[in-house]
Scaffold this motif. Structure first.
Motif, PDB file in Angstrom:
ATOM      1  N   LEU A 159     107.109  18.050 -24.640  1.00 38.53           N
ATOM      2  CA  LEU A 159     106.736  18.886 -23.502  1.00 38.53           C
ATOM      3  C   LEU A 159     107.853  18.930 -22.465  1.00 38.53           C
ATOM      4  O   LEU A 159     108.115  19.971 -21.854  1.00 38.53           O
ATOM      5  CB  LEU A 159     105.451  18.338 -22.878  1.00 38.53           C
ATOM      6  N   PRO A 163     109.380  22.789 -23.487  1.00 33.59           N
ATOM      7  CA  PRO A 163     108.068  23.324 -23.081  1.00 33.59           C
ATOM      8  C   PRO A 163     107.786  24.703 -23.661  1.00 33.59           C
ATOM      9  O   PRO A 163     106.628  25.054 -23.918  1.00 33.59           O
ATOM     10  CB  PRO A 163     108.165  23.374 -21.549  1.00 33.59           C
ATOM     11  N   VAL A 166     106.095  24.344 -27.042  1.00 31.70           N
ATOM     12  CA  VAL A 166     104.694  23.934 -26.928  1.00 31.70           C
ATOM     13  C   VAL A 166     103.820  25.128 -26.575  1.00 31.70           C
ATOM     14  O   VAL A 166     102.712  25.282 -27.095  1.00 31.70           O
ATOM     15  CB  VAL A 166     104.538  22.822 -25.868  1.00 31.70           C
TER      16      VAL A 166
END
Length: 199
Positions: A159, A163, A166
């Motif tokens: 993450l 990010p 994700v």
């Protein structure tokens, strides 16, 4: 597809210090094609002979365990390159798969053709060596994470570092990358959300 090829030609010319002659040889050796999700570019048991450029979309490398579960080793998105260098270097069958997980446009070049071009350019050989070293460092860090970190810590690292992946990729692929089930991933996300809400 011609426009895609021209756009990628412009991208490569900006990023890599090829002289005109070797740059033209490189572009002539690259083939571009559109592929659908689920397309396998390399299977376990095959000897790798090509390097792939992601023009658009997302690829992953993964391994299949004896119980049939797959573990994703790495994701590759726009402007990244992937090959089974271990297989190509040793001439042994690959243990990994390379698969498209989105509608993608991929360029490919035979590794032998790339080697011939690199041998004529000291600067490009150095650039490629740096790329391989970064790949080695990545895999060493990933191996360390599997040994030392629990799945929640691995998820938090992903993450923090990526990010966009994700947010972009389906839960099943994120879970596969973390070495857990989608249900376990949902539990981790729920637990982290509760922690965030308390704070």
């Amino acid at each position: 597809m011609k426009q895609i090829q021209q756009d990628y030609r412009d991208l490569i010319s900006r990023r890599f210090p090829f002289d005109d002659e070797n740059f033209e040889k490189l572009m002539l050796a690259i083939s571009f094609r559109e592929i659908a999700p689920g397309t396998i570019l390399l299977s376990e048991g095959e000897v790798a002979t090509k390097l792939f450029f992601v023009v658009r979309g997302c690829l992953r490398t993964y391994f299949i365990k004896e119980d049939g579960k797959d573990i994703t080793a790495q994701f590759f998105v726009e402007d990244q390159i992937v090959a089974s260098f271990e297989s190509a270097t040793t001439g042994t069958p690959s243990r990994a798969y390379i698969e498209a997980i989105e509608d993608s446009i991929v360029g490919s070049i035979p590794l032998k053709a790339l080697e011939l071009i690199l041998n004529k350019s000291t600067v490009m050989r150095e650039e490629f060596s740096r790329f391989l070293m970064k790949r080695l460092v990545y895999y060493m860090e990933r191996c360390s994470s599997y040994i030392l970190d629990n799945p929640e810590k691995r998820y938090l690292n992903l993450l923090k570092d990526s990010p966009e992946l994700v947010a972009r990729l389906p839960k099943q692929y994120i879970a596969s990358y973390l070495g857990i089930t989608p249900v376990s991933l949902s539990r981790i996300r729920s637990r982290l959300k509760k922690k965030a809400d308390r704070n």
